[in-house]
Scaffold this motif. Structure first.
Motif, PDB file in Angstrom:
ATOM      1  N   ALA A 105       0.836  -1.211   0.000  1.00  0.00           N
ATOM      2  CA  ALA A 105       0.000   0.000   0.000  1.00  0.00           C
ATOM      3  C   ALA A 105       0.865   1.254   0.000  1.00  0.00           C
ATOM      4  O   ALA A 105       0.568   2.236  -0.699  1.00  0.00           O
ATOM      5  N   LEU A 106       1.939   1.234   0.776  1.00  0.00           N
ATOM      6  CA  LEU A 106       2.855   2.385   0.810  1.00  0.00           C
ATOM      7  C   LEU A 106       3.529   2.577  -0.544  1.00  0.00           C
ATOM      8  O   LEU A 106       3.698   3.712  -1.004  1.00  0.00           O
ATOM      9  N   ALA A 107       3.915   1.473  -1.177  1.00  0.00           N
ATOM     10  CA  ALA A 107       4.555   1.577  -2.492  1.00  0.00           C
ATOM     11  C   ALA A 107       3.593   2.167  -3.517  1.00  0.00           C
ATOM     12  O   ALA A 107       3.965   3.055  -4.299  1.00  0.00           O
ATOM     13  N   LEU A 108       2.359   1.701  -3.518  1.00  0.00           N
ATOM     14  CA  LEU A 108       1.364   2.230  -4.454  1.00  0.00           C
ATOM     15  C   LEU A 108       1.080   3.700  -4.170  1.00  0.00           C
ATOM     16  O   LEU A 108       0.931   4.508  -5.093  1.00  0.00           O
ATOM     17  N   ASP A 109       1.001   4.048  -2.893  1.00  0.00           N
ATOM     18  CA  ASP A 109       0.761   5.442  -2.529  1.00  0.00           C
ATOM     19  C   ASP A 109       1.923   6.331  -2.963  1.00  0.00           C
ATOM     20  O   ASP A 109       1.735   7.515  -3.254  1.00  0.00           O
ATOM     21  N   GLY A 110       3.117   5.745  -3.012  1.00  0.00           N
ATOM     22  CA  GLY A 110       4.290   6.505  -3.432  1.00  0.00           C
ATOM     23  C   GLY A 110       4.488   6.563  -4.931  1.00  0.00           C
ATOM     24  O   GLY A 110       5.474   7.135  -5.407  1.00  0.00           O
ATOM     25  N   GLY A 111       3.579   5.938  -5.693  1.00  0.00           N
ATOM     26  CA  GLY A 111       3.654   6.020  -7.146  1.00  0.00           C
ATOM     27  C   GLY A 111       4.220   4.813  -7.843  1.00  0.00           C
ATOM     28  O   GLY A 111       4.508   4.870  -9.048  1.00  0.00           O
TER      29      GLY A 111
END
Length: 250
Positions: A220-226
């Motif tokens: 989720a953090l990776a996706l939120d970071g683009g």
């Protein structure tokens, strides 16, 4: 009197809902540290006195915000997978359980894609509330649904029991030898233990849930970071497949 009590309850709910909504917006932008209680009260169109009547301080209001966010995530997961708390009864076989677990993981990532949610739950909550309280929040909501889905997938994964190939088991061979009979054909050695056989099932499930939850949070953090969505989501599916695979021997 009953009408008055109901009216008071409705007013309380309306005030708290307005405060949580206003606080959420300001905790996302400009952020928790920059948002002030006067700003929140003004955005909610209530007095500061009303704010402090319902919440002890800004941190207490933040707690209500992230609780609502975590509840929303769990609701999204359960809406797409069914009530995972009763997954033992719902899952008919390993494919059903695996599919439910994968759908739950996808629902989690979709729910976390709501703007500001990943930051609130995975970045700000540990910083503002502390790691222990943030972990307890996750355990009550998203991690609870994950544990239920894992329990069903693990319980129904084929290959957990040794296959019945017609060969005598160790006890039968020993009994036959004591009786003076000839050596029995078939497996001559005990079945080697599988990885995790020395761990209690509940402990194994708790550990798998914790680690898989951390992996989903990192996704989720990776996706939120683009990060590109397809590789991340494909990796989550592969991870679930590997966790659900039959355990290997040592």
């Amino acid at each position: 009197m009953q009408e008055t009590r109901r009216s008071n309850a409705e007013r309380t709910l309306a005030t708290r809902t307005a405060l949580v909504a206003a606080a959420r917006e300001l905790f996302v932008d400009p952020g928790y540290a920059e948002a002030s209680t006067p700003q929140i009260a003004a955005a909610a169109r209530v007095t500061r006195g009303a704010l402090y009547h319902h919440y002890a301080d800004k941190r207490d209001l933040f707690r209500a915000v992230v609780e609502a966010e975590a509840e929303a995530v769990a609701r999204e997961i359960e809406a797409r997978t069914g009530p995972l708390a009763s997954a033992h009864e719902v899952a008919a076989d390993a494919l059903d359980a695996r599919g439910m677990l994968i759908e739950g993981a996808r629902a989690y990532l979709d729910a976390m894609a709501v703007p500001g949610r990943t930051r609130l739950l995975l970045v700000d909550a540990p910083a503002v509330l502390g790691a222990a309280e943030a972990d307890a929040l996750d355990a009550r909501h998203a991690r609870r649904t994950l544990r239920a889905g894992l329990a069903a997938a693990i319980d129904t994964t084929p290959g957990e029991a040794a296959p019945d190939d017609g060969a005598p088991d160790d006890e039968a061979r020993a009994r036959h030898a004591r009786d003076g009979g000839p050596r029995l054909a078939g497996r001559d050695r005990p079945t080697p233990p599988r990885v995790g056989d020395d761990v209690a099932q509940d402990d194994r499930l708790d550990a798998l849930t914790l680690l898989l939850s951390a992996a989903f949070d990192r996704a989720a953090l990776a996706l939120d970071g683009g990060a590109p969505p397809h590789p991340v989501r494909a990796a989550v599916t592969e991870l679930v497949d590997r966790v659900c695979a039959p355990r290997t021997t040592r």
